[in-house]
Design a protein around this motif. Structure first.
Motif, PDB file in Angstrom:
ATOM      1  N   MET A 178       0.843  -1.199   0.000  1.00 30.96           N
ATOM      2  CA  MET A 178       0.000   0.000   0.000  1.00 30.96           C
ATOM      3  C   MET A 178       0.879   1.250   0.000  1.00 30.96           C
ATOM      4  O   MET A 178       1.925   1.293   0.656  1.00 30.96           O
ATOM      5  CB  MET A 178      -0.915   0.002   1.228  1.00 30.96           C
ATOM      6  CG  MET A 178      -1.839   1.204   1.311  1.00 30.96           C
ATOM      7  SD  MET A 178      -3.120   1.047   2.579  1.00 30.96           S
ATOM      8  CE  MET A 178      -2.109   1.172   4.059  1.00 30.96           C
ATOM      9  N   GLU A 217       0.921   5.227   0.926  1.00 33.90           N
ATOM     10  CA  GLU A 217       0.247   6.290   1.679  1.00 33.90           C
ATOM     11  C   GLU A 217       1.029   7.589   1.493  1.00 33.90           C
ATOM     12  O   GLU A 217       2.195   7.681   1.878  1.00 33.90           O
ATOM     13  CB  GLU A 217       0.167   5.949   3.156  1.00 33.90           C
ATOM     14  CG  GLU A 217      -0.642   4.705   3.477  1.00 33.90           C
ATOM     15  CD  GLU A 217      -0.584   4.367   4.952  1.00 33.90           C
ATOM     16  OE1 GLU A 217      -1.408   4.902   5.718  1.00 33.90           O
ATOM     17  OE2 GLU A 217       0.311   3.583   5.336  1.00 33.90           O
ATOM     18  N   VAL A 224      -4.235   7.586  -0.604  1.00 35.28           N
ATOM     19  CA  VAL A 224      -3.961   6.191  -0.283  1.00 35.28           C
ATOM     20  C   VAL A 224      -4.207   5.359  -1.532  1.00 35.28           C
ATOM     21  O   VAL A 224      -5.283   5.433  -2.142  1.00 35.28           O
ATOM     22  CB  VAL A 224      -4.852   5.682   0.870  1.00 35.28           C
ATOM     23  CG1 VAL A 224      -4.642   4.175   1.075  1.00 35.28           C
ATOM     24  CG2 VAL A 224      -4.543   6.435   2.156  1.00 35.28           C
ATOM     25  N   ILE A 225      -3.200   4.587  -1.939  1.00 35.02           N
ATOM     26  CA  ILE A 225      -3.308   3.688  -3.089  1.00 35.02           C
ATOM     27  C   ILE A 225      -3.147   2.273  -2.563  1.00 35.02           C
ATOM     28  O   ILE A 225      -2.099   1.909  -2.043  1.00 35.02           O
ATOM     29  CB  ILE A 225      -2.234   4.009  -4.147  1.00 35.02           C
ATOM     30  CG1 ILE A 225      -2.379   5.468  -4.619  1.00 35.02           C
ATOM     31  CG2 ILE A 225      -2.335   3.048  -5.332  1.00 35.02           C
ATOM     32  CD1 ILE A 225      -1.270   5.933  -5.552  1.00 35.02           C
ATOM     33  N   GLU A 226      -4.194   1.478  -2.661  1.00 38.43           N
ATOM     34  CA  GLU A 226      -4.188   0.132  -2.105  1.00 38.43           C
ATOM     35  C   GLU A 226      -3.410  -0.827  -2.998  1.00 38.43           C
ATOM     36  O   GLU A 226      -3.292  -0.635  -4.208  1.00 38.43           O
ATOM     37  CB  GLU A 226      -5.626  -0.382  -1.948  1.00 38.43           C
ATOM     38  CG  GLU A 226      -6.520   0.468  -1.053  1.00 38.43           C
ATOM     39  CD  GLU A 226      -6.266   0.240   0.417  1.00 38.43           C
ATOM     40  OE1 GLU A 226      -5.466  -0.669   0.756  1.00 38.43           O
ATOM     41  OE2 GLU A 226      -6.859   0.968   1.238  1.00 38.43           O
ATOM     42  N   GLN A 227      -2.876  -1.897  -2.365  1.00 40.10           N
ATOM     43  CA  GLN A 227      -2.202  -2.942  -3.111  1.00 40.10           C
ATOM     44  C   GLN A 227      -3.141  -3.520  -4.172  1.00 40.10           C
ATOM     45  O   GLN A 227      -4.279  -3.872  -3.880  1.00 40.10           O
ATOM     46  CB  GLN A 227      -1.751  -4.066  -2.169  1.00 40.10           C
ATOM     47  CG  GLN A 227      -1.113  -5.250  -2.857  1.00 40.10           C
ATOM     48  CD  GLN A 227       0.187  -4.899  -3.550  1.00 40.10           C
ATOM     49  OE1 GLN A 227       0.963  -4.103  -3.040  1.00 40.10           O
ATOM     50  NE2 GLN A 227       0.433  -5.483  -4.705  1.00 40.10           N
ATOM     51  N   ASP A 260      -4.348  -1.905  -6.800  1.00 39.79           N
ATOM     52  CA  ASP A 260      -5.107  -0.876  -7.525  1.00 39.79           C
ATOM     53  C   ASP A 260      -4.487  -0.593  -8.886  1.00 39.79           C
ATOM     54  O   ASP A 260      -3.277  -0.736  -9.086  1.00 39.79           O
ATOM     55  CB  ASP A 260      -5.107   0.448  -6.746  1.00 39.79           C
ATOM     56  CG  ASP A 260      -6.173   0.524  -5.665  1.00 39.79           C
ATOM     57  OD1 ASP A 260      -7.106  -0.301  -5.684  1.00 39.79           O
ATOM     58  OD2 ASP A 260      -6.063   1.411  -4.790  1.00 39.79           O
ATOM     59  N   ASP A 284       4.090   0.290   2.221  1.00 35.38           N
ATOM     60  CA  ASP A 284       3.959  -0.787   3.216  1.00 35.38           C
ATOM     61  C   ASP A 284       4.461  -0.340   4.584  1.00 35.38           C
ATOM     62  O   ASP A 284       5.156  -1.063   5.293  1.00 35.38           O
ATOM     63  CB  ASP A 284       4.710  -2.040   2.750  1.00 35.38           C
ATOM     64  CG  ASP A 284       4.110  -2.638   1.489  1.00 35.38           C
ATOM     65  OD1 ASP A 284       2.890  -2.446   1.269  1.00 35.38           O
ATOM     66  OD2 ASP A 284       4.834  -3.279   0.727  1.00 35.38           O
ATOM     67  N   THR A 336       0.701  -3.208  -8.252  1.00 37.91           N
ATOM     68  CA  THR A 336      -0.048  -1.961  -8.157  1.00 37.91           C
ATOM     69  C   THR A 336       0.413  -1.042  -9.288  1.00 37.91           C
ATOM     70  O   THR A 336       1.609  -0.836  -9.481  1.00 37.91           O
ATOM     71  CB  THR A 336       0.214  -1.273  -6.807  1.00 37.91           C
ATOM     72  OG1 THR A 336      -0.172  -2.166  -5.751  1.00 37.91           O
ATOM     73  CG2 THR A 336      -0.577   0.022  -6.679  1.00 37.91           C
ATOM     74  N   LYS A 363      -9.589   3.316  -9.599  1.00 33.42           N
ATOM     75  CA  LYS A 363      -9.636   4.523  -8.775  1.00 33.42           C
ATOM     76  C   LYS A 363      -8.903   5.650  -9.490  1.00 33.42           C
ATOM     77  O   LYS A 363      -8.052   5.413 -10.352  1.00 33.42           O
ATOM     78  CB  LYS A 363      -9.020   4.276  -7.402  1.00 33.42           C
ATOM     79  CG  LYS A 363      -9.775   3.239  -6.563  1.00 33.42           C
ATOM     80  CD  LYS A 363      -9.057   2.968  -5.251  1.00 33.42           C
ATOM     81  CE  LYS A 363      -9.729   1.841  -4.473  1.00 33.42           C
ATOM     82  NZ  LYS A 363      -8.969   1.482  -3.251  1.00 33.42           N
ATOM     83  N   TYR A 423     -13.248   5.994  -6.195  1.00 34.16           N
ATOM     84  CA  TYR A 423     -13.528   5.070  -7.283  1.00 34.16           C
ATOM     85  C   TYR A 423     -13.856   5.861  -8.551  1.00 34.16           C
ATOM     86  O   TYR A 423     -14.543   6.891  -8.489  1.00 34.16           O
ATOM     87  CB  TYR A 423     -14.676   4.134  -6.922  1.00 34.16           C
ATOM     88  CG  TYR A 423     -14.301   3.095  -5.884  1.00 34.16           C
ATOM     89  CD1 TYR A 423     -13.576   1.965  -6.246  1.00 34.16           C
ATOM     90  CD2 TYR A 423     -14.633   3.263  -4.544  1.00 34.16           C
ATOM     91  CE1 TYR A 423     -13.197   1.013  -5.304  1.00 34.16           C
ATOM     92  CE2 TYR A 423     -14.266   2.318  -3.587  1.00 34.16           C
ATOM     93  CZ  TYR A 423     -13.545   1.207  -3.978  1.00 34.16           C
ATOM     94  OH  TYR A 423     -13.165   0.276  -3.045  1.00 34.16           O
TER      95      TYR A 423
END
Length: 271
Positions: free
Chosen positions: A1, A3, A28-31, A33, A66, A218, A235, A249
């Motif tokens: 992730m 941040e 925040v970019i999630e794993q 994405d 992370d 990602t 996103k 989204y």
């Protein structure tokens, strides 16, 4: 992730004046994405993506991958970090004097024998090997990885061709394979389809989607093309005058036309 917290980037201009390109960016970019960054020209998109791998050092704030603040990394730690972050560019940036295979292998070839990782061999066992044993294993592993990536990007028949003999779409496929050679967890795309026609763009987007689904990498995409974001990004964040004015989204962000900048983007404004 990933941040991003209160990220700021300033450039010194004439005299003692500073130009603020990014201001208090929180994201925040999630794993896993596929995250799009879009905005008008000069909004700070390219500077933002270059901050994510520290090609540009932020003036303030932090970038956590992370949970680790990468803005504190320097020297060997920074080089190690960049192996986990691949990047592809609008103009491909291939080495014209090297064939497809050597272009893909380049990042692995310049890794020191002592630092090379061989899948299936414990690090301590690897350290105990002699130099020539390590070099032999390294060459074998590089070739295995190159062949694996050529299959992934559907360029097995172009292995020994040179970039000058390839189409734009084929060159970008080589660039994607090269960016993936070190098995990064993050892939940064800086206007990766801007130099391609619409049909080739679609094929590259399908490839990126396939890579994301098969590897879980990602993907962060900087683009001025609305159709790219709508086709591939789950996103999106909209940058305007150095700040994020909308994020979330893709369907939610583009479904809210109360934002003037979003309405301009959807209306075909120059980006």
């Amino acid at each position: 992730m990933i941040e991003v917290k209160q990220l700021t980037k300033e450039f010194r201009i004439a005299g003692d004046k500073n130009l603020t390109v990014l201001k208090d960016i929180n994201l925040v970019i999630e794993q896993g994405d596929i995250f799009g960054i879009i905005g008008m020209s000069g909004a700070g998109k390219s500077t933002f993506i270059r901050c994510l791998n520290l090609l540009e050092r932020p003036t303030g704030g932090s970038i956590l991958i992370d949970g680790v603040d990468i803005t504190m990394k320097k020297g060997r730690d920074l080089l190690a970090l960049r192996k986990s972050i691949g990047m592809i560019f609008q103009n491909f940036n291939l080495l014209m004097q090297k064939n497809v295979s050597r272009n893909i292998a380049f990042g692995l070839e310049i890794t020191k024998v002592a630092d090379f990782v061989i899948p299936g061999i414990d690090k301590e066992d690897y350290k105990e090997l002699g130099f020539f044993q390590k070099r032999k294993l390294k060459k074998k592993e590089i070739q295995r990885r190159v062949d694996e990536l050529l299959r992934l990007v559907d360029l097995e028949d172009k292995k020994y061709e040179y970039p000058s003999k390839l189409s734009g779409g084929q060159r970008q496929r080589v660039a994607i394979a090269r960016a993936l050679a070190t098995s990064p967890s993050i892939l940064l795309c800086d206007e990766a389809t801007s130099a391609l026609d619409s049909r080739t763009t679609d094929s590259i987007l399908k490839l990126l989607k396939k890579i994301n689904e098969e590897t879980g990498v990602t993907i962060v995409m900087i683009t001025h093309e609305m159709n790219v974001v709508q086709k591939i990004c789950n996103k999106v964040a909209v940058l305007d005058k150095s700040e994020i004015v909308a994020s979330g989204y893709t369907e939610d962000v583009f479904g809210d036309t109360s934002s003037e900048i979003v309405a301009q983007l959807l209306g075909g404004g120059e980006v």
